[in-house]
Design an enzyme around this catalytic site. Structure first.
Site, PDB file in Angstrom:
ATOM      1  N   ASP A   1       5.822   0.596  12.014  1.00 42.63           N
ATOM      2  CA  ASP A   1       4.872  -0.134  11.552  1.00 42.63           C
ATOM      3  C   ASP A   1       4.793  -1.641  11.920  1.00 42.63           C
ATOM      4  O   ASP A   1       3.766  -2.294  11.526  1.00 42.63           O
ATOM      5  CB  ASP A   1       4.565   0.023   9.998  1.00 42.63           C
TER       6      ASP A   1
ATOM      7  N   ARG B   1      -4.082  10.323   5.185  1.00 46.68           N
ATOM      8  CA  ARG B   1      -3.084  11.422   5.218  1.00 46.68           C
ATOM      9  C   ARG B   1      -2.277  11.604   4.138  1.00 46.68           C
ATOM     10  O   ARG B   1      -1.700  12.350   3.778  1.00 46.68           O
ATOM     11  CB  ARG B   1      -2.291  11.126   6.643  1.00 46.68           C
TER      12      ARG B   1
ATOM     13  N   LYS C   1       0.875  -1.332   0.143  1.00 48.32           N
ATOM     14  CA  LYS C   1       0.074  -0.059   0.001  1.00 48.32           C
ATOM     15  C   LYS C   1       0.919   1.291  -0.074  1.00 48.32           C
ATOM     16  O   LYS C   1       0.617   2.083  -0.883  1.00 48.32           O
ATOM     17  CB  LYS C   1      -0.786   0.031   1.323  1.00 48.32           C
ATOM     18  N   ASN C   2       1.969   1.054   0.979  1.00 44.22           N
ATOM     19  CA  ASN C   2       2.866   2.538   1.045  1.00 44.22           C
ATOM     20  C   ASN C   2       3.544   2.778  -0.160  1.00 44.22           C
ATOM     21  O   ASN C   2       4.273   3.712  -0.280  1.00 44.22           O
ATOM     22  CB  ASN C   2       3.523   2.535   2.116  1.00 44.22           C
TER      23      ASN C   2
ATOM     24  N   ILE D   1       9.392   7.048  16.547  1.00 42.82           N
ATOM     25  CA  ILE D   1       9.070   7.688  15.381  1.00 42.82           C
ATOM     26  C   ILE D   1       7.680   8.416  15.773  1.00 42.82           C
ATOM     27  O   ILE D   1       7.715   9.466  15.542  1.00 42.82           O
ATOM     28  CB  ILE D   1       8.546   6.707  14.193  1.00 42.82           C
TER      29      ILE D   1
HETATM   30  C1  UD1 Z   1       5.041   6.771   6.424  1.00 41.39           C
HETATM   31  C2  UD1 Z   1       4.127   5.762   6.311  1.00 41.39           C
HETATM   32  C3  UD1 Z   1       3.766   5.029   7.592  1.00 41.39           C
HETATM   33  C4  UD1 Z   1       4.962   4.909   8.527  1.00 41.39           C
HETATM   34  C5  UD1 Z   1       5.726   6.195   8.443  1.00 41.39           C
HETATM   35  C6  UD1 Z   1       6.861   5.774   9.149  1.00 41.39           C
HETATM   36  C7  UD1 Z   1       3.083   5.950   4.104  1.00 41.39           C
HETATM   37  C8  UD1 Z   1       1.843   6.253   3.188  1.00 41.39           C
HETATM   38  N1  UD1 Z   1       3.346   6.027   5.314  1.00 41.39           N
HETATM   39  O1  UD1 Z   1       4.337   7.746   7.014  1.00 41.39           O
HETATM   40  O2  UD1 Z   1       2.986   3.785   7.455  1.00 41.39           O
HETATM   41  O3  UD1 Z   1       4.520   4.454   9.816  1.00 41.39           O
HETATM   42  O4  UD1 Z   1       6.248   6.527   7.142  1.00 41.39           O
HETATM   43  O5  UD1 Z   1       7.794   4.799   8.851  1.00 41.39           O
HETATM   44  O6  UD1 Z   1       4.187   5.460   3.401  1.00 41.39           O
HETATM   45  N2  UD1 Z   1       7.489  14.681  10.506  1.00 41.39           N
HETATM   46  C9  UD1 Z   1       7.464  15.965  10.873  1.00 41.39           C
HETATM   47  N3  UD1 Z   1       7.324  16.944   9.722  1.00 41.39           N
HETATM   48  C10 UD1 Z   1       7.030  16.353   8.534  1.00 41.39           C
HETATM   49  C11 UD1 Z   1       6.922  15.076   8.309  1.00 41.39           C
HETATM   50  C12 UD1 Z   1       7.283  13.891   9.233  1.00 41.39           C
HETATM   51  O7  UD1 Z   1       7.710  16.240  11.918  1.00 41.39           O
HETATM   52  O8  UD1 Z   1       6.952  17.455   7.587  1.00 41.39           O
HETATM   53  C13 UD1 Z   1       7.674  13.408  11.428  1.00 41.39           C
HETATM   54  C14 UD1 Z   1       6.254  12.543  11.812  1.00 41.39           C
HETATM   55  O9  UD1 Z   1       5.637  13.252  12.921  1.00 41.39           O
HETATM   56  C15 UD1 Z   1       7.165  11.258  12.434  1.00 41.39           C
HETATM   57  C16 UD1 Z   1       8.180  11.178  11.733  1.00 41.39           C
HETATM   58  O10 UD1 Z   1       8.654  12.527  11.087  1.00 41.39           O
HETATM   59  O11 UD1 Z   1       7.323  11.501  13.556  1.00 41.39           O
HETATM   60  C17 UD1 Z   1       8.303  10.425  10.517  1.00 41.39           C
HETATM   61  O12 UD1 Z   1       6.964  10.385   9.775  1.00 41.39           O
HETATM   62  P1  UD1 Z   1       7.052  10.286   8.128  1.00 41.39           P
HETATM   63  O13 UD1 Z   1       7.936   9.243   7.724  1.00 41.39           O
HETATM   64  O14 UD1 Z   1       6.931  11.395   7.292  1.00 41.39           O
HETATM   65  O15 UD1 Z   1       5.807   9.265   8.256  1.00 41.39           O
HETATM   66  P2  UD1 Z   1       4.704   9.222   6.769  1.00 41.39           P
HETATM   67  O16 UD1 Z   1       5.568   9.615   5.645  1.00 41.39           O
HETATM   68  O17 UD1 Z   1       3.497  10.053   7.329  1.00 41.39           O
END
Ligand code: UD1
Length: 441
Positions: A310, A93, A22-23, A332
């Site tokens: 995850d 999201r 999915k991701n 995370i």
């Molecule tokens: C993706 C995955 C999700 C997985 C996560 C971490 C998808 C669709 N989802 O989510 O399943 O759990 O990676 O492996 O691929 N952060 C910030 N600012 C930002 C972006 C992120 O502070 O602009 C922080 C987040 O709050 C979190 C960390 O960075 O603490 C990692 O988040 P991120 O890797 O961005 O997660 P997603 O991409 O949303």
């Protein structure tokens, strides 16, 4: 609201096939917005988030054909709208992945700012700062992020250093930079296999992306991208979940259509606790449990290639069945232990202190009525239910439908006693959720 009823205590035996990731499918579908030509994606999992993403693409003006259940042919030649509305972003999201491609190809994009979610606040500030580094003007208007390319309509290649590793942030920027003028370097980029998969698709479309899978990704912008055909990688988290399912039920499974190298750290950790895992070939694993029982081992979640957040909830379910004390540290997301209190209701001994959970095992789990709070938490409760004595009812399983393709059918095919209950009293779903629920039913 739909529920699962599980009668636990049955060892799982047989073969399970893994669906597409999915991701990986979500960003690859978003990448179709970068070209007016057709992008054909195979091995798309049939899960709710994918249906939501498809709806978003169609709302924007794309045509999505499904010649076979798991193939999407997406053509974005008639894009008329440049925004992902709140109703979709709050359901999923990953709708923010539309931002990079729309901004790159059309010079403008609007995406509703995602709020918090069950696993904590999840900002997109790192995406936005990086777009600004590429020359975009970004403003917040009535809860929406509005981004515009500089005059001339194209982003400009630049150096971007992410303060924190972000998966969708890296993907958004790879897509945005693919059509920018000049070269972009992404430092401290995410290294997940889904990043490499997206880079492969982009390169098939004519992009020049190098270094995906390493912390530095270089993207030489091109003027236009074309159509391509691509097969999505297998889902490493679904694979890991079924590895745990075999171990927690003391069963034996052959898991096929998977990519063991994408979950090397999970396999290594499970072996460390006593699970037997054999690589039958490059796409098949055989897993069984556990002549000497399971031994508790600590784990800390970190960005790839370390242990994935995850898989944290599923690992916690397993640790309730391991001898000794294990400390699970979540680095995370700040609020990703909601499954712990549900497992406690089933008899697990778990203590939470800030971002650390201490599990004391082994405990006999007993069936109970529990509630799913997010996608992976739901999976962990299914695992706990499979291991428990008696009957477990899991409420709010729509969370699991977001990311696992027909999990109850797959589990039933290897001997689990699990059924989906449809309630007469339903909690109202919002409009896109209703549409998606109708489609997946
Ligand atoms: C993706 C995955 C999700 C997985 C996560 C971490 C998808 C669709 N989802 O989510 O399943 O759990 O990676 O492996 O691929 N952060 C910030 N600012 C930002 C972006 C992120 O502070 O602009 C922080 C987040 O709050 C979190 C960390 O960075 O603490 C990692 O988040 P991120 O890797 O961005 O997660 P997603 O991409 O949303």
């Amino acid at each position: 609201m739909e529920k699962f009823r599980i009668s636990g205590g049955r060892p799982l035996r047989g073969r399970i096939g893994i669906s597409g990731a999915k991701n990986s499918a979500l960003p690859c579908m978003a990448a179709s917005l970068l070209t007016p030509e057709t992008v054909t994606l195979h091995n798309i999992p049939y899960v709710r988030d994918i249906i939501t993403q498809r709806r978003l693409l169609e709302d924007l003006g794309s045509t999505v054909l499904t010649p076979e259940l798991r193939t999407n042919k997406i053509t974005a030649s008639n894009i008329e709208l440049f925004e992902a509305p709140y109703e979709l972003v709050k359901t999923m999201r990953a709708s923010v992945l539309a931002l990079g491609p729309l901004l790159a190809r059309f010079g403008k994009a609007k995406v509703s700012l995602p709020g918090g979610c069950a696993i904590g606040t999840r900002p997109i500030d790192l995406h936005l700062t990086a777009f600004q580094a590429l020359g975009a003007e970004v403003s917040l208007e009535a809860g929406d992020v509005v981004a515009r390319a500089p005059s001339g309509g194209r982003l400009r290649g630049s150096e971007v250093r992410f303060d924190k590793v972000t998966v969708t942030g890296t993907e958004n920027l790879m897509m945005a930079a693919a059509l920018a003028v000049g070269t972009t370097k992404l430092h401290n980029a995410a290294r997940e296999p889904e990043i490499t998969d997206l880079a492969e698709l982009l390169n098939k479309m004519g992009a020049r992306v190098r270094g995906a899978g390493t912390p530095t990704i270089t993207i030489e912008g091109v003027e236009a991208l074309g159509g391509a055909e691509h097969t999505i990688i297998p889902d490493r988290i679904e694979t890991g979940t079924f590895l745990v399912a075999a171990a927690i039920t003391k069963g034996e499974l052959e898991i096929y259509n998977c990519r063991p190298e994408h979950l090397a750290i999970v396999i290594a950790k499970l072996r460390e606790v006593g699970v037997l895992i054999e690589e039958v070939n490059q796409s098949t694993l055989r897993v069984s449990c556990c002549p000497k029982g399971l031994t508790a081992r600590d784990v800390e979640t970190e960005p790839h290639p370390r242990f994935p957040t995850d898989m944290q909830a599923q690992y916690m379910a397993l640790m309730t069945q391991a001898e000794g004390k294990s400390v699970i540290t979540e680095t995370i997301f700040e609020n990703r232990f909601m499954h712990a209190s549900e497992m406690q209701r089933m008899g697990a001994r778990i203590q939470i202190e800030a971002h650390r959970a201490t599990v004391e095992g082994a405990t006999v789990l007993t069936g109970a009525r529990v509630q799913a709070s997010d996608l992976r938490a739901s999976a962990s409760l299914v695992l706990a239910g499979l291991a428990a004595e008696g009957e477990t009812i899991i409420d709010r399983v729509y969370h699991i439908d977001r990311g696992y393709e027909k999990i109850e059918d797959k589990l039933r095919s290897v001997g689990a006693e699990i059924e989906r209950l449809r309630d007469s009293i339903t909690t109202p779903l919002n409009a896109p959720e209703q549409a998606v629920a109708a489609e997946i039913a």
